[in-house]
Design a protein around this motif. Structure first.
Motif, short mmCIF file in Angstrom:
data_model
loop_
_atom_site.label_atom_id
_atom_site.label_comp_id
_atom_site.label_asym_id
_atom_site.label_seq_id
_atom_site.Cartn_x
_atom_site.Cartn_y
_atom_site.Cartn_z
N VAL A 169 0.74 -1.19 -0.09
CA VAL A 169 -0.03 -0.05 -0.07
C VAL A 169 0.88 1.50 -0.04
N ILE A 170 0.55 2.15 -0.99
CA ILE A 170 1.29 3.27 -1.20
C ILE A 170 0.28 4.30 -0.71
N ASP A 171 0.88 5.14 0.51
CA ASP A 171 -0.33 6.08 1.02
C ASP A 171 0.42 7.46 1.41
N ASP A 172 -0.15 8.49 0.60
CA ASP A 172 0.36 9.69 0.75
C ASP A 172 -0.34 10.76 1.87
N PHE A 173 -1.18 9.89 2.56
CA PHE A 173 -1.59 10.61 3.87
C PHE A 173 -0.83 10.15 5.12
N LYS A 174 -0.72 9.02 5.18
CA LYS A 174 0.12 8.52 6.42
C LYS A 174 1.84 9.01 6.20
N TYR A 175 2.16 9.01 4.92
CA TYR A 175 3.66 9.48 4.70
C TYR A 175 3.67 10.75 3.79
N GLU A 176 4.96 11.39 3.74
CA GLU A 176 5.17 12.68 3.11
C GLU A 176 4.52 12.69 1.73
N ARG A 177 3.64 13.45 1.28
CA ARG A 177 2.98 13.41 -0.02
C ARG A 177 3.87 13.51 -1.18
N GLU A 178 4.87 14.43 -0.99
CA GLU A 178 5.78 14.75 -2.48
C GLU A 178 6.64 13.42 -2.53
N PRO A 179 7.28 12.93 -1.48
CA PRO A 179 8.31 11.52 -1.86
C PRO A 179 7.27 10.39 -2.39
N VAL A 180 6.17 10.34 -1.80
CA VAL A 180 5.28 9.32 -1.94
C VAL A 180 5.04 9.24 -3.41
N GLY A 181 4.62 10.52 -3.87
CA GLY A 181 4.05 10.76 -5.36
C GLY A 181 5.29 10.23 -6.40
N GLU A 182 6.50 10.54 -5.93
CA GLU A 182 7.75 10.40 -6.87
C GLU A 182 7.86 8.75 -6.83
N ILE A 183 7.89 8.21 -5.46
CA ILE A 183 8.05 6.74 -5.40
C ILE A 183 6.81 5.95 -6.44
N LEU A 184 5.76 6.64 -6.20
CA LEU A 184 4.78 5.99 -7.29
C LEU A 184 4.84 6.10 -8.66
N SER A 185 5.62 7.43 -8.97
CA SER A 185 5.87 7.41 -10.19
C SER A 185 6.99 6.34 -11.02
N GLN A 186 7.81 6.10 -9.99
CA GLN A 186 9.10 5.32 -10.20
C GLN A 186 8.37 3.77 -10.33
N ILE A 187 7.50 3.57 -9.63
CA ILE A 187 6.74 2.25 -9.92
C ILE A 187 6.04 2.15 -11.17
N GLU A 188 5.02 3.12 -11.34
CA GLU A 188 4.37 3.21 -12.58
C GLU A 188 5.24 3.13 -13.83
N SER A 189 6.39 3.75 -13.70
CA SER A 189 7.46 3.70 -15.07
C SER A 189 7.62 2.30 -15.42
N GLN A 190 7.59 1.29 -14.50
CA GLN A 190 8.03 0.00 -14.96
C GLN A 190 7.03 -0.79 -15.44
N VAL A 191 5.76 -0.23 -15.50
CA VAL A 191 4.64 -1.15 -16.20
C VAL A 191 4.01 -0.32 -17.28
N ASP A 192 2.95 -1.22 -17.81
CA ASP A 192 2.45 -0.44 -19.26
C ASP A 192 1.17 0.25 -18.48
N ARG A 193 0.75 1.25 -19.37
CA ARG A 193 -0.39 1.97 -19.02
C ARG A 193 -1.63 1.29 -18.48
N GLU A 194 -1.87 0.13 -19.18
CA GLU A 194 -3.03 -0.78 -19.01
C GLU A 194 -2.98 -1.46 -17.70
N GLN A 195 -1.60 -1.34 -16.88
CA GLN A 195 -1.57 -2.01 -15.75
C GLN A 195 -1.88 -0.92 -14.59
N ILE A 196 -2.05 -0.09 -14.96
CA ILE A 196 -2.60 1.18 -14.04
C ILE A 196 -4.09 1.35 -14.12
#
Length: 220
Positions: A169-196
């Motif tokens: 679970v990636i949660d930008d409420f429990k954790y700092e929003r900006e770095p959480v967003g960057e981490i999620l961007s890294q994750i999404e960069s490794q998958v196809d758009r259909e997987q999001i």
């Protein structure tokens, strides 16, 4: 480059405040249920039992005089009790019930406060690791579920781990929003758009915000 998201202090403070309010209310209810209301029950019972005997006893002493003497003896107010014994007994049970509900909310929230405090998420571009020992290789990500991202800031990432499916679970409420967003961007960069699923990708959101900024600049 490593990206680290520490626990969100604002979130923790809200959790702590909720816990303090609930536990404080629960203790207050217990005080009423075990101390204040039982004392009032004794006073009310004495008053109404004395009242049942009639306004004047055989020895000629009035009810009012008897009550004043009994109240003085026990350190009670001479005012008529506001509630009858049966009502006070019901109120005592309500205090126990409300205390139970308050503790059922307060203790789990307090537990989550201590559990989340000093916790973190970290990504090095190849894997996401957590303070509680979970590791997710980005190459093993199968799906990013963002159905709750817009309203609650929660994304659920499904990945393969030792031949089995697991979730992070990636949660930008429990954790700092900006770095959480960057981490999620890294994750999404490794998958196809259909997987999001369930919402736009972080890149799409960034592009949309950029277009809005450009439109605002042109209008200005």
């Amino acid at each position: 480059m490593k990206i680290r998201a520490d626990s969100n202090n604002g979130f923790l403070q809200r959790f702590l405040l909720i816990a303090i309010v609930c536990l404080g209310f629960g203790l207050y209810c217990l005080y009423d249920g075990f101390v204040a209301y039982p004392a009032e029950l004794i006073r009310s019972t004495a008053f109404y039992e004395l009242e049942k005997r009639g306004e004047v006893e055989s020895d000629g002493i009035s009810f009012a005089s008897q009550w004043e003497a009994l109240a003085a003896e026990n350190g009670w107010s001479i005012d008529k009790p506001k509630k009858k014994p049966a009502i006070i007994q019901s109120d005592i049970l309500w205090q126990y019930g409300m205390a139970g509900i308050a503790f059922m909310i307060g203790f789990p929230v307090l537990y989550n406060f201590f559990k989340t405090r000093n916790s973190w998420l970290e990504s090095d571009g190849h894997a996401v690791t957590t303070s509680w020992g979970q590791t997710m290789e980005l190459a093993q990500v199968e799906m990013v579920d963002k159905k709750k991202w817009e309203k609650k800031g929660i994304a659920k990432v499904t990945y393969q781990s030792n031949g089995q499916r697991a979730k992070m679970v990636i949660d930008d409420f429990k954790y700092e929003r900006e770095p959480v967003g960057e981490i999620l961007s890294q994750i999404e960069s490794q998958v196809d758009r259909e997987q999001i699923i369930g919402g736009p990708s972080q890149q799409e959101l960034a592009d949309f915000e950029k277009e809005l900024s450009q439109a605002d600049a042109e209008v200005a």
